[in-house]
Design an enzyme around this catalytic site. Structure first.
Site, PDB file in Angstrom:
ATOM      1  N   GLU A 165     -29.802 -35.448  45.416  1.00  0.00           N
ATOM      2  CA  GLU A 165     -30.747 -36.019  45.497  1.00  0.00           C
ATOM      3  C   GLU A 165     -31.551 -34.879  45.695  1.00  0.00           C
ATOM      4  O   GLU A 165     -30.777 -33.903  46.677  1.00  0.00           O
ATOM      5  CB  GLU A 165     -31.375 -37.163  46.635  1.00  0.00           C
ATOM      6  CG  GLU A 165     -30.709 -37.449  47.344  1.00  0.00           C
ATOM      7  CD  GLU A 165     -30.375 -36.499  48.589  1.00  0.00           C
ATOM      8  OE1 GLU A 165     -31.444 -36.008  49.044  1.00  0.00           O
ATOM      9  OE2 GLU A 165     -29.592 -35.959  49.111  1.00  0.00           O
ATOM     10  N   GLY A 307     -26.909 -32.429  49.865  1.00  0.00           N
ATOM     11  CA  GLY A 307     -27.465 -32.778  49.357  1.00  0.00           C
ATOM     12  C   GLY A 307     -27.638 -31.906  47.367  1.00  0.00           C
ATOM     13  O   GLY A 307     -26.095 -31.659  46.723  1.00  0.00           O
ATOM     14  N   GLU A 308     -27.854 -32.593  46.466  1.00  0.00           N
ATOM     15  CA  GLU A 308     -28.744 -32.107  45.042  1.00  0.00           C
ATOM     16  C   GLU A 308     -27.428 -32.804  44.309  1.00  0.00           C
ATOM     17  O   GLU A 308     -27.216 -32.477  43.113  1.00  0.00           O
ATOM     18  CB  GLU A 308     -29.068 -30.812  44.942  1.00  0.00           C
ATOM     19  CG  GLU A 308     -27.784 -30.040  45.275  1.00  0.00           C
ATOM     20  CD  GLU A 308     -27.821 -28.295  44.933  1.00  0.00           C
ATOM     21  OE1 GLU A 308     -27.221 -27.746  45.107  1.00  0.00           O
ATOM     22  OE2 GLU A 308     -29.017 -27.864  45.775  1.00  0.00           O
ATOM     23  N   GLY A 309     -26.259 -33.981  44.935  1.00  0.00           N
ATOM     24  CA  GLY A 309     -25.365 -34.539  44.340  1.00  0.00           C
ATOM     25  C   GLY A 309     -24.610 -32.886  44.236  1.00  0.00           C
ATOM     26  O   GLY A 309     -23.525 -33.193  43.664  1.00  0.00           O
TER      27      GLY A 309
END
Length: 344
Positions: A165, A307-309
């Protein structure tokens, strides 16, 4: 109902929960039997053995594969960001989308290393959710549509998916969701996010406590909690988890925000996260506690909190290693290696 006919209401989402398939234990048993025949002491590859059997269980094949991993990053904006809960301004959300598109983010590099397909799902960034410290984040219809969006984002044919995300202010929403789901004090669930100073952390904690208090009458069940306190990207991750279960696609959850979204599924249906592993223990304050609430053990612990996978994509390499050993190692008979003496 299937992801090709996405639900449009909470009632339809609750009905979908009754259709979630269980594991393929026959495939898992075959994979476990193979592990006992490989040229190694039983259990000597530790969690790599567990991962291989877990993949077999959810892919439904005794010889699991990791040729086609995908990372999905859901991106949304939050009204609470206007209250200064992040060290970065809200426009960074849109700027990071462009960074993803142009290949400049950390997750782009990790996808390249892991040979993973990257998809970024931008969710109405011009329309942030409501300020949760003053009222609900979303109306029920909006939340249901966001869940449906996540359902539609999962395609069949991928060996595993990493769910990530991006959204300035989303650790605040995740903290509020966890406080409502699991209780405790606000400071149990609030961390520094993108790097808040002490004053910012104190402000963020107070706003999370206020958000739960203001929305108290709207927190009757997990979906209502998601609607009142979450965000569009959290809702989409819920949908993606459900769609992956329907497609028998194993999931790697990323950090605090992704795992907070998964906690909604955990509370909605027993065993709803059995097809999910937590990829890493985030350095974000509350992630360790949340992982324990879910009964999970992270694969990695590298002090990551981007974050951001990113952490989940990195963990694809562990899954690939587990699959390579499981499928490629010789058995004792094939290698003409003596087995362990039964007397020892």
């Amino acid at each position: 109902m299937s992801p090709n006919q996405p639900p449009v209401s909470f009632d339809e989402i609750r009905a979908l929960l009754k259709e979630l398939p269980g594991p393929d234990e026959a495939a898992a048993d075959l994979a476990l039997a193979r592990q006992e025949q490989l040229t190694k002491p039983s259990g000597s590859l530790g969690r790599l053995e567990e991962i291989a059997v877990w993949l077999a269980r959810w892919q439904g094949r005794a010889s699991p594969g990791m040729e086609r991993p995908r990372t999905a990053v859901f991106v949304a904006n939050h009204g609470i960001a206007a209250k200064g809960v992040s060290a970065y301004p809200q426009e960074v959300t849109q700027q990071m989308v462009q960074n993803f598109v142009h290949g400049g983010a950390a997750v782009n590099q990790l996808c390249s290393v892991a040979d993973a397909d990257l998809r970024v799902y931008e969710m109405a960034l011009e329309k942030p959710t409501g300020d949760i410290s003053e009222g609900p984040a979303m109306l029920e219809d909006d939340c249901a549509r966001a869940i449906a969006y996540g359902l539609m984002a999962v395609e069949e044919g991928f060996d595993a998916m990493a769910l990530g995300e991006m959204g300035i202010g989303n650790t605040t929403a995740a903290s509020a969701v966890c406080l409502a789901l699991f209780g405790g004090a606000a400071d149990d669930w609030v961390g520094r996010g993108t790097g808040l100073d002490d004053a910012g952390l104190k402000r963020k904690t107070a706003l999370v406590e206020q958000a739960v208090a203001v929305n108290r009458d709207r927190l009757s069940d997990p979906l209502s909690i998601l609607c009142a306190l979450g965000g569009q990207e959290l809702a989409a991750i819920v949908g993606a988890i459900l769609a992956a279960r329907l497609a028998r696609t194993p999931i790697l959850l990323d950090g605090f925000v992704s795992t907070a979204a998964a906690a909604i599924v955990h509370k909605l249906v027993p065993g709803g996260l059995d097809h999910c592993l937590v990829a890493h223990r985030s350095a974000e304050h509350a992630h360790g506690r949340l992982v324990e609430e879910l009964g999970k053990v992270p694969l990695l612990d590298l002090d990551m909190r981007l974050g951001e996978g990113s952490g989940a994509t990195l963990a694809f390499l562990l899954l690939k290693a587990a699959v390579a050993c499981h499928n490629g190692m010789a058995t004792f008979d094939q290698a003409a290696v003596s087995r362990r003496s039964r007397d020892n």
